[in-house]
Design an enzyme around this catalytic site. Structure first.
Site, PDB file in Angstrom:
ATOM      1  CB  ILE A 147      -0.952  -0.008   1.209  1.00 46.17           C
ATOM      2  CG1 ILE A 147      -1.996  -1.121   1.061  1.00 46.17           C
ATOM      3  CG2 ILE A 147      -1.644   1.350   1.371  1.00 46.17           C
ATOM      4  CD1 ILE A 147      -2.839  -1.349   2.313  1.00 46.17           C
TER       5      ILE A 147
ATOM      6  CE1 TYR B  51      -2.135  -5.712  11.665  1.00 47.26           C
ATOM      7  CE2 TYR B  51      -4.450  -6.354  11.490  1.00 47.26           C
ATOM      8  CZ  TYR B  51      -3.343  -5.706  10.976  1.00 47.26           C
ATOM      9  OH  TYR B  51      -3.429  -5.048   9.769  1.00 47.26           O
TER      10      TYR B  51
END
Length: 249
Positions: free
Chosen positions: A18, A150
């Site tokens: 990204i 996470y």
């Protein structure tokens, strides 16, 4: 288009996935760009792909001391920053009984602690107005098994988009977040699990996406361009979810 013409931008984790695609989109929109990464191979490849005008910096996103040095280097190069995309992150997925303190600290340091102190270090060098975009995750919203740490790190970043919006708006700094779902990036090759296990994991995730596919990095990068540009000037503390419907259906 020239939506970022003349703007000076920093993208952390900008040498792959990204981040790299966002750097390409920023350049196409007229920005001057600096990117960070750690792997010497991807650093060199990014320099080749992005061109010699792009500043490529080796920096550890989870090292607190490195954040101040990064801020100093970028400020020397650009004087002021108009855009910051805090994209660098790591995904570690384990059941709760498999976590130890070292792995926990690594996840939190890279995904939250480092970015937090980078913003702090960058504050004197941010222009007025400026835009900060945080890369969070739909894992801040959904209860995906094995993603407890996470998900917590990304939820912390999402909270930061809101709290810093209230704190920094008086300085002309807008903070917003983009929250991707499963995206085809190198992160899935960094899980240190056998290829066949990773493939099975990816297939299982894809089945949970109503659009029945992973997203592409460019689909996130385009949203980041919007949040970085003046087109989003009335957005503050907002989250743009791009997950193929995974978190909503």
């Amino acid at each position: 288009m020239n939506r970022l013409q003349g703007k000076r931008a920093l993208i952390t984790g900008g040498t792959s996935g990204i981040g790299l695609e966002t750097a390409k989109q920023f350049l196409a929109e007229g920005a001057r760009v600096a990117v960070t990464g750690q792997n010497p191979d991807t650093l060199a490849k990014a320099q080749e792909e992005l061109g010699k005008e792009v500043i490529v910096i080796k920096s550890d996103a989870g090292d607190i001391g490195a954040q101040k040095l990064l801020a100093e280097e970028v400020t020397r190069a650009f004087d002021k920053l108009d855009v910051v995309f805090l994209n660098a992150g790591v995904g570690l997925f384990n059941p709760i009984e498999a976590w130890d303190e070292a792995a926990f600290d690594k996840q939190i340091a890279i995904n939250f602690k480092g970015p937090y102190f980078l913003i702090q270090s960058l504050l004197p060098g941010l222009a007025n107005p400026a835009s900060i975009v945080l890369n969070t995750s739909i894992n801040a919203h959904i209860g995906m098994p094995n993603s407890s740490v996470y998900g917590a790190s990304k939820a912390a970043m999402l909270s930061l988009a809101r709290t810093l919006s209230g704190e920094l708006v008086g300085r002309g700094i807008r903070v917003n977040a983009v929250s991707p779902g499963p995206i085809s990036t190198p992160i899935y090759g960094k899980l240190n699990i056998p290829a066949e296990v990773a493939q099975k994991m990816a297939e299982g995730i894809q089945e949970q996406v109503p659009l029945k596919r992973f997203g592409n990095p460019v689909e996130i990068a385009k949203a980041v361009v919007f949040l970085a540009s003046d087109e989003s000037s009335f957005m503050l503390g907002s989250e743009v979810i791009i997950d193929g419907g995974m978190s909503t259906l």
